[in-house]
Structure formats: C-alpha cells, structure tokens
Design a protein around this motif. Sequence first.
Motif, PDB file in Angstrom:
ATOM      1  N   ILE A   1       0.868  -1.191   0.000  1.00 34.30           N
ATOM      2  CA  ILE A   1       0.000   0.000   0.000  1.00 34.30           C
ATOM      3  C   ILE A   1       0.899   1.234   0.000  1.00 34.30           C
ATOM      4  CG2 ILE A   1      -1.917   1.157   1.191  1.00 34.30           C
ATOM      5  CD1 ILE A   1      -2.146  -1.519   2.863  1.00 34.30           C
TER       6      ILE A   1
ATOM      7  N   GLY B   1       0.925   5.616   0.106  1.00 37.00           N
ATOM      8  CA  GLY B   1       0.282   6.930   0.182  1.00 37.00           C
ATOM      9  C   GLY B   1       1.099   7.865  -0.698  1.00 37.00           C
ATOM     10  N   ALA B   2       1.896   8.732  -0.063  1.00 33.37           N
ATOM     11  CA  ALA B   2       2.774   9.613  -0.842  1.00 33.37           C
ATOM     12  C   ALA B   2       4.128   8.948  -1.103  1.00 33.37           C
ATOM     13  CB  ALA B   2       2.972  10.927  -0.098  1.00 33.37           C
ATOM     14  N   ARG B   3       4.335   7.758  -0.579  1.00 34.61           N
ATOM     15  CA  ARG B   3       5.592   6.991  -0.688  1.00 34.61           C
ATOM     16  C   ARG B   3       6.813   7.833  -0.296  1.00 34.61           C
ATOM     17  NH1 ARG B   3       3.779   4.878  -5.573  1.00 34.61           N
ATOM     18  NH2 ARG B   3       5.572   5.717  -6.692  1.00 34.61           N
ATOM     19  N   HIS B   4       6.680   8.530   0.828  1.00 28.14           N
ATOM     20  CA  HIS B   4       7.814   9.292   1.354  1.00 28.14           C
ATOM     21  C   HIS B   4       8.593   8.502   2.394  1.00 28.14           C
ATOM     22  CE1 HIS B   4       6.515  12.811  -0.806  1.00 28.14           C
ATOM     23  NE2 HIS B   4       7.591  13.434  -0.395  1.00 28.14           N
ATOM     24  N   SER B   5       8.149   7.287   2.694  1.00 30.84           N
ATOM     25  CA  SER B   5       8.986   6.441   3.541  1.00 30.84           C
ATOM     26  C   SER B   5      10.217   6.055   2.714  1.00 30.84           C
ATOM     27  CB  SER B   5       8.201   5.220   4.020  1.00 30.84           C
ATOM     28  OG  SER B   5       7.464   4.657   2.955  1.00 30.84           O
TER      29      SER B   5
ATOM     30  N   GLN C   1       3.169  16.047  10.513  1.00 34.01           N
ATOM     31  CA  GLN C   1       4.609  16.228  10.359  1.00 34.01           C
ATOM     32  C   GLN C   1       4.925  17.689  10.043  1.00 34.01           C
ATOM     33  OE1 GLN C   1       2.579  14.136   8.729  1.00 34.01           O
ATOM     34  NE2 GLN C   1       3.546  12.194   8.236  1.00 34.01           N
TER      35      GLN C   1
ATOM     36  N   SER D   1       0.418  11.611   2.939  1.00 36.09           N
ATOM     37  CA  SER D   1      -0.995  11.224   2.976  1.00 36.09           C
ATOM     38  C   SER D   1      -1.393  10.972   4.430  1.00 36.09           C
ATOM     39  CB  SER D   1      -1.213   9.953   2.153  1.00 36.09           C
ATOM     40  OG  SER D   1      -0.646   8.838   2.812  1.00 36.09           O
TER      41      SER D   1
ATOM     42  N   HIS E   1       4.602  12.042  14.110  1.00 38.94           N
ATOM     43  CA  HIS E   1       4.472  13.073  15.145  1.00 38.94           C
ATOM     44  C   HIS E   1       4.900  14.392  14.534  1.00 38.94           C
ATOM     45  CE1 HIS E   1       8.706  13.703  15.519  1.00 38.94           C
ATOM     46  NE2 HIS E   1       8.792  12.419  15.216  1.00 38.94           N
TER      47      HIS E   1
ATOM     48  N   TYR F   1      12.947   5.451  14.837  1.00 38.68           N
ATOM     49  CA  TYR F   1      11.715   5.538  14.033  1.00 38.68           C
ATOM     50  C   TYR F   1      11.839   4.622  12.822  1.00 38.68           C
ATOM     51  CZ  TYR F   1       7.788   8.518  12.282  1.00 38.68           C
ATOM     52  OH  TYR F   1       6.592   9.034  11.861  1.00 38.68           O
TER      53      TYR F   1
HETATM   54  C1  LIG Z   1      11.020  15.259   4.116  1.00 39.11           C
HETATM   55  C2  LIG Z   1      10.389  14.374   5.152  1.00 39.11           C
HETATM   56  C3  LIG Z   1      10.015  14.928   6.367  1.00 39.11           C
HETATM   57  C4  LIG Z   1       9.426  14.122   7.346  1.00 39.11           C
HETATM   58  N1  LIG Z   1       9.072  14.682   8.530  1.00 39.11           N
HETATM   59  C5  LIG Z   1       8.480  13.927   9.462  1.00 39.11           C
HETATM   60  C6  LIG Z   1       8.038  14.495  10.685  1.00 39.11           C
HETATM   61  O1  LIG Z   1       8.173  15.691  10.912  1.00 39.11           O
HETATM   62  N2  LIG Z   1       7.439  13.680  11.593  1.00 39.11           N
HETATM   63  C7  LIG Z   1       7.243  12.355  11.348  1.00 39.11           C
HETATM   64  O2  LIG Z   1       6.685  11.668  12.200  1.00 39.11           O
HETATM   65  N3  LIG Z   1       7.635  11.797  10.197  1.00 39.11           N
HETATM   66  C8  LIG Z   1       8.243  12.545   9.255  1.00 39.11           C
HETATM   67  N4  LIG Z   1       8.618  11.977   8.080  1.00 39.11           N
HETATM   68  C9  LIG Z   1       8.320  10.562   7.843  1.00 39.11           C
HETATM   69  C10 LIG Z   1       6.910  10.443   7.261  1.00 39.11           C
HETATM   70  O3  LIG Z   1       5.970  10.775   8.255  1.00 39.11           O
HETATM   71  C11 LIG Z   1       6.623   9.014   6.803  1.00 39.11           C
HETATM   72  O4  LIG Z   1       7.538   8.631   5.812  1.00 39.11           O
HETATM   73  C12 LIG Z   1       5.187   8.865   6.293  1.00 39.11           C
HETATM   74  O5  LIG Z   1       4.940   7.533   6.058  1.00 39.11           O
HETATM   75  C13 LIG Z   1       4.963   9.615   5.045  1.00 39.11           C
HETATM   76  O6  LIG Z   1       3.622   9.468   4.601  1.00 39.11           O
HETATM   77  P1  LIG Z   1       3.346   8.826   3.180  1.00 39.11           P
HETATM   78  O7  LIG Z   1       1.970   9.168   2.779  1.00 39.11           O
HETATM   79  O8  LIG Z   1       4.436   9.153   2.252  1.00 39.11           O
HETATM   80  O9  LIG Z   1       3.428   7.277   3.571  1.00 39.11           O
HETATM   81  P2  LIG Z   1       3.935   6.080   2.646  1.00 39.11           P
HETATM   82  O10 LIG Z   1       5.413   6.118   2.588  1.00 39.11           O
HETATM   83  O11 LIG Z   1       3.203   6.062   1.372  1.00 39.11           O
HETATM   84  O12 LIG Z   1       3.468   4.841   3.537  1.00 39.11           O
HETATM   85  C14 LIG Z   1       4.003   4.622   4.804  1.00 39.11           C
HETATM   86  C15 LIG Z   1       3.447   3.307   5.370  1.00 39.11           C
HETATM   87  O13 LIG Z   1       2.041   3.414   5.517  1.00 39.11           O
HETATM   88  C16 LIG Z   1       1.366   2.387   4.789  1.00 39.11           C
HETATM   89  N5  LIG Z   1       0.131   2.988   4.263  1.00 39.11           N
HETATM   90  C17 LIG Z   1       0.006   4.096   3.504  1.00 39.11           C
HETATM   91  N6  LIG Z   1      -1.293   4.365   3.278  1.00 39.11           N
HETATM   92  C18 LIG Z   1      -2.005   3.392   3.889  1.00 39.11           C
HETATM   93  C19 LIG Z   1      -3.397   3.100   3.998  1.00 39.11           C
HETATM   94  N7  LIG Z   1      -4.332   3.872   3.444  1.00 39.11           N
HETATM   95  N8  LIG Z   1      -3.769   1.997   4.687  1.00 39.11           N
HETATM   96  C20 LIG Z   1      -2.847   1.194   5.274  1.00 39.11           C
HETATM   97  N9  LIG Z   1      -1.518   1.422   5.198  1.00 39.11           N
HETATM   98  C21 LIG Z   1      -1.102   2.513   4.518  1.00 39.11           C
HETATM   99  C22 LIG Z   1       2.348   1.963   3.714  1.00 39.11           C
HETATM  100  O14 LIG Z   1       2.119   0.643   3.288  1.00 39.11           O
HETATM  101  C23 LIG Z   1       3.675   2.119   4.433  1.00 39.11           C
HETATM  102  O15 LIG Z   1       3.960   0.986   5.198  1.00 39.11           O
HETATM  103  C24 LIG Z   1       9.210  12.744   7.094  1.00 39.11           C
HETATM  104  C25 LIG Z   1       9.596  12.192   5.869  1.00 39.11           C
HETATM  105  C26 LIG Z   1      10.181  12.993   4.897  1.00 39.11           C
HETATM  106  C27 LIG Z   1      10.586  12.381   3.588  1.00 39.11           C
END
Ligand SMILES: Cc1cc2nc3c(=O)[nH]c(=O)nc-3n(C[C@H](O)[C@H](O)[C@H](O)COP(=O)(O)OP(=O)(O)OC[C@H]3O[C@@H](n4cnc5c(N)ncnc54)[C@H](O)[C@@H]3O)c2cc1C
Length: 486
Positions: free
Chosen positions: A87, A89-93, A148, A154, A164, A441
């Motif tokens: 799955i 979302g924005a794939r920023h992990s 964040q 997402s 957080h 984390y």
């Molecule tokens: C520049 C940057 C700054 C950041 N700053 C912070 C910060 O200040 N605080 C903090 O806590 N983190 C921070 N992060 C980390 C960020 O919160 C995580 O990477 C978060 O997952 C990003 O959201 P995403 O939508 O990209 O998730 P994704 O990378 O798309 O997904 C993350 C996880 O969630 C799962 N997932 C996604 N959507 C769903 C859904 N609908 N149902 C079930 N599972 C799902 C995915 O399978 C994956 O395991 C930062 C990351 C970056 C790159």
Amino acid sequence: MKKIAKIILCGGLILFAIPVFYLLFVIWVESSYEPIATQEGVLIDAARISSAEDMRVVSLSKNREEVISSIQQALVLAKESNRSITIGGARHSMGGQTLLDKSIHIDMDGFSDMNMEGPRTLRVQSGVRWRDVVAFLHERDLSVSVMQTNHDFSVGGSISVNAHGWQHGKGPIASTVQAFDMIRADGSVVHCSRTENSELFALALGGYGLFGVILDVWLDVVPNERLQSVHRRVDLDDFVQEWLTLANDENTQMLYGRLRIVPYRLFEDVLITGYTPIELDKPFPKLGTVPLDGLKRAVFRGSEDNSFGKRLRWSLESMIGGEASGIHLRSILQNEPASTYANRNPAKTDVLHEYFVPADQLVDFVRDSAQVISSCDVDLLNVTIRSVQKDVDTVLRYANEDVFALVLLFTYDVHPQADELMRSCTVRLVDKVLEHRGTFYLPYRTHPTLVQFQQAYPKHKEFWTQKQKYDPQGIFESQFSRYYFP
Ligand SMILES: Cc1cc2nc3c(=O)[nH]c(=O)nc-3n(C[C@H](O)[C@H](O)[C@H](O)COP(=O)(O)OP(=O)(O)OC[C@H]3O[C@@H](n4cnc5c(N)ncnc54)[C@H](O)[C@@H]3O)c2cc1C
C-alpha cells in the motif's frame, strides 16, 4: 581617520559580499541540475534507493464503493496469483515500506475526499494529502492537531507510521485519530476505534499497512490561531531546563529546537523556537507559505558538505531566529512543502533518521551521537528536536514514555557504497540510543539490525502474533516487513 573608516567600510563590504556570492553560487549550481528521472515499470520511495519491479498498480478514485470493490478484487487476485499486497500513500517512507517486487500495489492517491462531521471532527479518505487538508481546514478557521513538519504526506501513510510533529504537548498522531474504516485481508470492511475493534485500532495505527487498507479516517482538529515566535539560544547543557520553561508555559503551541551542526563545534548549542498565540485586530490572511522560499533554500542547501555554509546558516538562523520567525498562522506554518529544502541533485539523496530518548538521557545521547557522527564519514545537514508525549494507543510504539525526538537529516551519494557507510554509522547511533533507553523511528532506511529493532520494539512479538491472526496468509507485506519480521 578617513583611511580607517575606508578600511572598515571595505572590510564590512567584503564580509557582506562573501556570503552573498556564496549563496548566489549555490543557487547557480542548483539551477544546473536536470530533473530527477523516473524509470518506467519501477516504483521507488523517497530516498530513491529502495525500488521494486513488476508491481501491478491499482489506482483509486473518490468513490468509496468503487474503491472497496477494487481492493476486494485485488485481494482475490493476490490470493489466486500468490502475490502480496503493498500500500502506498505519498511513498515518502525510505526503506521499502510501500514496496515489494511482483506485489499488487494499492496506490491510495486518488482516494482523497473529505468533510466535517461535527465542529471538531474531520472525516478524510486516507489517500488525501495534508496540503489539501490544511487548505480545507484553513477555510473553516481550523487546523490539523498533529502532523509532520511538511504537508506532502498522505493521512493514511501518516497514521500507518504513527507520525508526530512539533505541535507542543501532544502524543503521536494516533492520539488524534477517533476512528477509521479498514478492509481486512479477508475482504471485510471493519470500523475501528478505541471502543470498537480496539485491538485492530491499536495494531493498524503505526502498523505499516500490515493489517489491511485504511479507508476513511476520523480525526480531531483544532482552531486555527495566529502565533508569534520566541527564540532562545542555549548551550546544550542548559537545553532541557530552557525547553521546560517554554514547554511549561501553557500558551506554547508549537516548539522545536535546532542543534548547531558546524563540524568542529558539533551540537554545542541549540536554538529553541516556540510559538504562542497573539491576537491582532485583523482577519486571518489567505493560506500561503512562510515567505522567502528561494533564500531559505539557498541557505539550507548551501550547508551541504561545506563547513563555511554550515557556519553561515547557523549564524543567520541564530540572528533571525530560524526560517519561520515572526507572526504566522498555525495553518501557514503547517503548509510547508518538503520540496522547499529537498535535494535536487540526481546523484545525491537526503535521508532522515529519528531517535527518541527520555529527557534525563537527552544531553548524554546528543554528546554520544556527536562522537559517533564525527567519526563517520557522513554529511549531516540538519538536526531538530521536538517532544512527543507517551503513546498510549499503538502496539508497535516508539514513545513508551514522554520523549524527545531527534530528527537528523543526512545527505549522501545514491550509491551502494555510500548507503553501506550510512548503515554502519546508523548501527552505531542505534547502539547509543538503546544504551540511553531510547528507540528509533521505522519509516526510514532499514539500516538498524533485526536485533536492534527487537530491542527497541519489545512488543514486536505481540504485533506479529496478531498479524498471523488477522492476515494468516500474509497478504499484506513489504520489503520492510520481510526485513524486520523474517
Ligand atoms: C522530508 C520528510 C520529512 C518528514 N518529517 C516527518 C516528521 O516531521 N514527523 C514524522 O513523524 N515523520 C516525518 N517523516 C516521515 C513520514 O511521516 C513518513 O515517511 C510517512 O509515512 C509519510 O507518509 P506517506 O503518505 O508518504 O506514507 P507512505 O510512505 O506512502 O506509507 C508509509 C506506510 O504506511 C502504509 N500505508 C500508507 N497508506 C495506507 C493506507 N491507506 N492503509 C494502510 N496502510 C497505509 C504503507 O504501506 C507504508 O507501510 C518525514 C519524511 C520525509 C521524507
């Protein structure tokens, strides 16, 4: 006398000109980068190091019934064809949390509707990005309770890593989730809250998509406010005391610290920035971002791999009080895109680390990590400190008590050797954090070892036992889950 005045004037001009030329040089270098290319058929995440091939992407719309049906079909197909489901979302992990070769990938992006359900309850579809949520709430004089620093993520991805922020006096985002709907591995749709399917509620929040696809989410929201910054620059030894002074002020709404990253004076002092409400007799402005993006960026990126740049940035930030000093709306502070500071050099990547330690361990951990970082051949770009209150909601939790979070940003070449160097440095940093009763984390590189993960997350066994119960065929998987739950 005139001669002395001339010398002083010339000296002053030179001192002023050097940083100006340096920043112009940084802007020029940055403008020469080609856009970062993507490769057809290969999915990547934020660090551009993890990738996966032959993933079948399922795109979604805002139509909930259609979305449920598409995901149920994907589940049937996954079982028939022996594929896993990932799955995104924005794939920023950054460590394959959303990726796995040959998986069926549910791309949550289009599933992004939202509406208010009561004065302080927002319902969103989980693919929605914070930037749209912030804008939606701003129109209603409201804002996000916990998110964040950036607005690109997402909601589904944020609650699945239990993110957080720097909103003061708050736990992780799980504390602001009232409920969510989820499609489980057997295709059923369940409603989860603290009173209904509460076991699944605690597992899926911070559950990295391993228990099902989160659909709609009900979130607490808070009033929007006009906030004014206050700044303190303190020696590391005085940090906790000074932080507590600001933290104990009940007016403080947002709070963070930034450590000095100048190599030969690494982590010697900290700039603390807090925000308290201020009433002005004028309406809230339109939603925008904190201004001066180009200059902020040049100052920030100019500190990459360059001691002069790091010194310059520290001097400017100490003088001005951080990049968002002054009076701003809470929603405008939350409206920061990650691209403001993100790396644009295709040959490089920015990678985050995050460590959590209790207050009585913070200073010693910071000192130990300064030693480790100084002895690793890595380029540290930024360190911020926030506080996170004890997590009482999730199983795979990183905040077992009230903790300080240290967010470290490194930059290095997109090259296996550079990634290996970072891995060995990370392992040493994690050893230190574990010595100080801390945790790390999980949305970043999977550099900490399996043993370190198990030590930092003592509930990993309970988490995985429940995974077998809710997803006995192991449909929901990722590179990340294969690494930490082999
Ligand atoms: C520049 C940057 C700054 C950041 N700053 C912070 C910060 O200040 N605080 C903090 O806590 N983190 C921070 N992060 C980390 C960020 O919160 C995580 O990477 C978060 O997952 C990003 O959201 P995403 O939508 O990209 O998730 P994704 O990378 O798309 O997904 C993350 C996880 O969630 C799962 N997932 C996604 N959507 C769903 C859904 N609908 N149902 C079930 N599972 C799902 C995915 O399978 C994956 O395991 C930062 C990351 C970056 C790159």
